[in-house]
Scaffold this motif. Structure first.
Motif, mmCIF file in Angstrom:
data_model
loop_
_atom_site.group_PDB
_atom_site.id
_atom_site.type_symbol
_atom_site.label_atom_id
_atom_site.label_comp_id
_atom_site.label_asym_id
_atom_site.label_seq_id
_atom_site.Cartn_x
_atom_site.Cartn_y
_atom_site.Cartn_z
ATOM 1 N N VAL A 32 -1.406 4.552 8.160
ATOM 2 C CA VAL A 32 -2.862 4.449 8.318
ATOM 3 C C VAL A 32 -3.201 3.099 8.960
ATOM 4 C CG1 VAL A 32 -3.432 5.969 6.373
ATOM 5 C CG2 VAL A 32 -3.166 3.520 5.971
ATOM 6 N N ARG A 54 -7.335 8.817 9.259
ATOM 7 C CA ARG A 54 -6.337 7.834 8.809
ATOM 8 C C ARG A 54 -6.691 6.437 9.295
ATOM 9 N NH1 ARG A 54 -1.185 11.100 10.874
ATOM 10 N NH2 ARG A 54 -0.074 9.149 10.439
ATOM 11 N N PHE A 68 -7.120 -3.683 -0.522
ATOM 12 C CA PHE A 68 -7.281 -2.234 -0.373
ATOM 13 C C PHE A 68 -6.012 -1.620 0.226
ATOM 14 C CE2 PHE A 68 -8.164 0.958 2.924
ATOM 15 C CZ PHE A 68 -8.530 2.027 2.119
ATOM 16 N N ALA A 70 -3.044 -2.822 0.154
ATOM 17 C CA ALA A 70 -1.967 -2.894 -0.841
ATOM 18 C C ALA A 70 -2.085 -1.732 -1.825
ATOM 19 C CB ALA A 70 -2.022 -4.230 -1.575
ATOM 20 N N GLY A 71 -3.311 -1.433 -2.232
ATOM 21 C CA GLY A 71 -3.530 -0.304 -3.143
ATOM 22 C C GLY A 71 -3.105 1.007 -2.509
ATOM 23 N N MET A 72 -3.413 1.184 -1.233
ATOM 24 C CA MET A 72 -2.993 2.416 -0.550
ATOM 25 C C MET A 72 -1.472 2.513 -0.505
ATOM 26 S SD MET A 72 -5.538 3.627 2.406
ATOM 27 C CE MET A 72 -4.961 5.274 2.161
ATOM 28 N N ALA A 74 0.485 1.389 -2.653
ATOM 29 C CA ALA A 74 0.985 1.680 -4.011
ATOM 30 C C ALA A 74 1.049 3.177 -4.280
ATOM 31 C CB ALA A 74 0.106 0.991 -5.056
ATOM 32 N N VAL A 75 0.320 3.964 -3.493
ATOM 33 C CA VAL A 75 0.410 5.419 -3.657
ATOM 34 C C VAL A 75 1.087 6.065 -2.448
ATOM 35 C CG1 VAL A 75 -1.443 5.685 -5.340
ATOM 36 C CG2 VAL A 75 -2.012 5.696 -2.905
ATOM 37 N N GLY A 76 1.868 5.270 -1.726
ATOM 38 C CA GLY A 76 2.760 5.848 -0.721
ATOM 39 C C GLY A 76 2.327 5.753 0.725
ATOM 40 N N TYR A 77 1.156 5.233 0.986
ATOM 41 C CA TYR A 77 0.740 5.097 2.386
ATOM 42 C C TYR A 77 1.369 3.846 3.016
ATOM 43 C CZ TYR A 77 -2.316 9.050 1.959
ATOM 44 O OH TYR A 77 -2.768 10.337 1.786
ATOM 45 N N LEU A 105 4.811 -4.571 -2.551
ATOM 46 C CA LEU A 105 4.219 -3.391 -1.937
ATOM 47 C C LEU A 105 4.602 -3.345 -0.453
ATOM 48 C CD1 LEU A 105 0.965 -3.127 -4.027
ATOM 49 C CD2 LEU A 105 2.883 -1.532 -3.976
ATOM 50 N N TYR A 162 10.634 -0.466 4.288
ATOM 51 C CA TYR A 162 9.766 -0.798 3.161
ATOM 52 C C TYR A 162 9.630 -2.313 3.042
ATOM 53 C CZ TYR A 162 7.476 -0.727 -1.329
ATOM 54 O OH TYR A 162 6.548 -0.894 -2.329
ATOM 55 N N SER B 122 -10.204 -4.136 -5.346
ATOM 56 C CA SER B 122 -9.747 -3.793 -4.003
ATOM 57 C C SER B 122 -8.486 -2.943 -4.089
ATOM 58 C CB SER B 122 -9.458 -5.062 -3.192
ATOM 59 O OG SER B 122 -10.635 -5.817 -3.025
ATOM 60 N N LEU B 123 -7.550 -3.379 -4.922
ATOM 61 C CA LEU B 123 -6.321 -2.606 -5.106
ATOM 62 C C LEU B 123 -6.656 -1.207 -5.621
ATOM 63 C CD1 LEU B 123 -4.324 -5.560 -6.568
ATOM 64 C CD2 LEU B 123 -3.346 -4.074 -4.830
#
Lengths: 321, 280
Positions: A32, A54, A68, A70-72, A74-77, A105, A162, B122-123
């Motif tokens: 993305v 995306r 944000f 980093a959060g994405m 964390a779920v594989g993006y 991450l 990764y 944000s995370l």
């Protein structure tokens, strides 16, 4: 590996990058694009047109955008985050540290307008410190491509490996150094010329200046070995040690403050070598940027082939007799 | 919801958190205590999680943005069986898997590392957006402190969350009215937290953060609003731990076994009273 005649590329760096990102995203649906209101400057709008679902433009909020992303991840993006290098590093430093690196991450930070390539945007937008501050964070690979060919070639590796990357890039047309069939391996320097009088280790736009310095030195009977150290972290220690042993003298050249960047990374590799190998650095001498054309700024800050050649002769003079 | 089960869970989580901090001899007691009831409701009644399969893809996620209150979350995770309760005794010990601030690389059941305040929202928004893009029905819960809301990044995140309509994200504000240096009212006034979230376009609701039914109902209303939402938990810093229920400094406390034992007895006594009252 390198072009026989060095001239401007037909394509801007950012266009080469975006082509490569689109291609990578066609292969991997997890990629993305994340922006912070500089998608036009960073050249990512073709990606937005191709993959609107995306593409996430966060607006002018770099700290949030990095968190944000980093959060994405964390779920594989696999987020590629586009910002000017200044703001990606200075403004979002704690986010690079905690939201990305500390928790291992998978965020790819594309920091635009490296050093003097920020040109008319001036001192506030001219990152001379970005490599230094990112280099101090574990879990970050730092890359500065020398031209669009290299940039394009490294995008799939960055996407498929990764971990957190900081890519220091410039947007405009660069001198095309590499032939289209050139190959690059992250963490391994590219040796561009053969020589054993002095090693010139450069990155980014300074690779071209190093090659010009090679020509200047050749006219004086000095054979320089020019290396493109595109990966600043982890720096290619083996290559540095080999170059130091073969040449006995090292010059580094970077479009960055001489504190904390390529010169320091190379110098740290030389620390363990006995007897001591002399070294000189070409870079911005711990000062701020200012507005001007890239050419003006390169001359002003000594980021030139002539300065590299002068430092090369100086360091050769310091060699152990 | 099963109120009795939630009350028991909250009491147990409080006691386990005190026990964990007792093993270290110190800890962030105030903020850990104020969030225990919300953690009990989340882990007992709300969140889709499986301690036997902690990585299952469609799980709900929790981001404890006020990461220094790790002892409370560790207690909740141990209570649910993510790891043995005995491991709580290693809190902050050299080489521990339970550091003061939450670390996803060290602790089973922790989704996001936190500790530098202001980054969790944000995370969490990235987690929520990613799960939405994947088509998962899971929710992301982000617990922030009221003092933490002084960090500007929160409001970048809230604006983004509202703009992107991340209705699968619920913010829980532990509004315990105090921060390290004292009362937020004195350090830097929060004004109207609910109105601030509403001004950004979120659904916002205030609930009694020490009443499990109120918490449950508040979160349920937040989820059914169809909007990104904030549940403001009206709490008291140190609540439920007898030696921490003081007007003075209780952000971080040094305490001994005697104090801990007394606090645990008091928690048991209050639970008994609550359960008895509930039966009547």
């Amino acid at each position: 590996m390198i072009c026989s005649k060095l001239d401007f590329d037909t394509k801007e760096m950012r266009a080469s990058y975006c082509d490569a990102l689109i291609h990578a995203a066609e292969q991997n649906e997890k990629i993305v694009a994340v922006d912070a209101d500089v998608s036009f400057s960073m050249g990512t709008e073709p990606f937005y047109k191709k993959f609107p679902q995306r593409s996430i433009n966060c607006g002018i909020m770099e700290a949030h955008a990095v968190g944000f992303a980093a959060g994405m991840s964390a779920v594989g993006y696999i987020p590629f985050v586009h910002m000017f290098g200044t703001f990606a590093t200075r403004r979002a430093y704690d986010q690079l540290f905690l939201s990305c690196a500390y928790q291992d991450l998978n965020v790819k930070i594309i920091g635009g307008d490296a050093g003097v390539t920020a040109a008319a945007n001036g001192g506030t937008h001219m990152p001379f410190e970005d490599m230094a501050i990112v280099r101090a964070i574990p879990n970050f690979t730092i890359i500065e491509p020398a031209d669009g060919t290299m940039y394009k070639s490294l995008v799939p590796y960055i996407a498929n490996t990764y971990g957190n990357f900081y890519v220091r890039s410039s947007r405009k047309k660069s001198i095309k150094i590499y032939r289209d069939d050139a190959e690059f391996t992250v963490g391994h320097a590219n040796i561009l010329t053969q020589g054993n009088d002095v090693a010139i280790i450069a990155c980014g736009i300074m690779v071209h200046q190093a090659l010009r310095a090679y020509e200047l030195l050749k006219k004086e009977g000095i054979n320089a070995c020019v290396a493109d150290m595109h990966t600043i972290k982890p720096v290619d220690k083996d290559a540095v040690e080999k170059l130091a042993n073969v040449c006995g003298a090292v010059v580094t050249a970077e479009n960055h403050n001489i504190i904390g960047g390529l010169g320091n990374a190379v110098g740290e590799c030389l620390l363990g070598i006995d007897p001591v190998v002399p070294m000189e650095r070409v870079g911005v001498n711990d000062t701020f940027g200012e507005v001007g054309t890239q050419e003006f700024l390169m001359t002003k800050f000594g980021l030139t082939a002539e300065n590299i050649a002068a430092k090369a002769k100086k360091v050769i003079g310091r060699k152990r007799k | 919801m099963n109120k009795k089960r939630c009350l028991s869970a909250a009491a147990e989580i409080r006691k386990l958190a005190i026990t964990a901090m007792e093993s270290a001899g110190f800890g962030h007691v105030g903020g850990s205590m104020s969030v225990c009831d919300a953690l009990a409701v989340l882990y007992e009644e709300i969140m889709n999680i499986d301690p036997l399969n902690p990585e299952k893809e469609d799980r709900d996620r929790l981001v404890l943005s006020k990461g220094h209150c790790g002892p409370a979350l560790y207690a909740a995770l141990a209570y649910k069986g993510f790891f043995p309760k005995s491991e709580l005794l290693t809190l902050n010990a050299n080489g521990t898997r339970l550091p003061s601030h939450c670390d996803r690389l060290k602790t089973v059941g922790i989704d996001i590392s936190t500790g530098s305040l202001g980054q969790g929202l944000s995370l969490g928004s990235g987690v929520a957006m990613g799960n939405k893009m994947k088509g998962l029905n899971s929710y992301t819960y982000v617990i922030v402190g009221d003092g933490e809301l002084q960090e500007g990044q929160n409001w970048e995140a809230v604006q983004f969350i509202a703009h992107r309509c991340l209705s699968n994200l619920v913010i829980l504000v532990d509004n315990n009215k105090r921060q390290l240096d004292g009362y937020t009212e004195q350090v830097c006034r929060q004004f109207d937290i609910k109105a601030k979230f509403e001004a950004f376009g979120l659904f916002a609701i205030e609930v009694n953060g020490h009443d499990v039914e109120s918490i449950f109902n508040g979160i349920s209303k937040a989820k059914s609003s169809g909007m990104p939402a904030a549940v403001i938990l009206e709490t008291e810093k140190g609540h439920g731990c007898s030696f921490a229920e003081i007007p003075g400094f209780n952000h971080y406390m040094v305490f001994d076994r005697g104090m801990a034992e007394q606090a645990r007895r008091e928690i048991d006594r209050r639970l008994e009273v609550s359960l008895r009252d509930d039966l009547q």
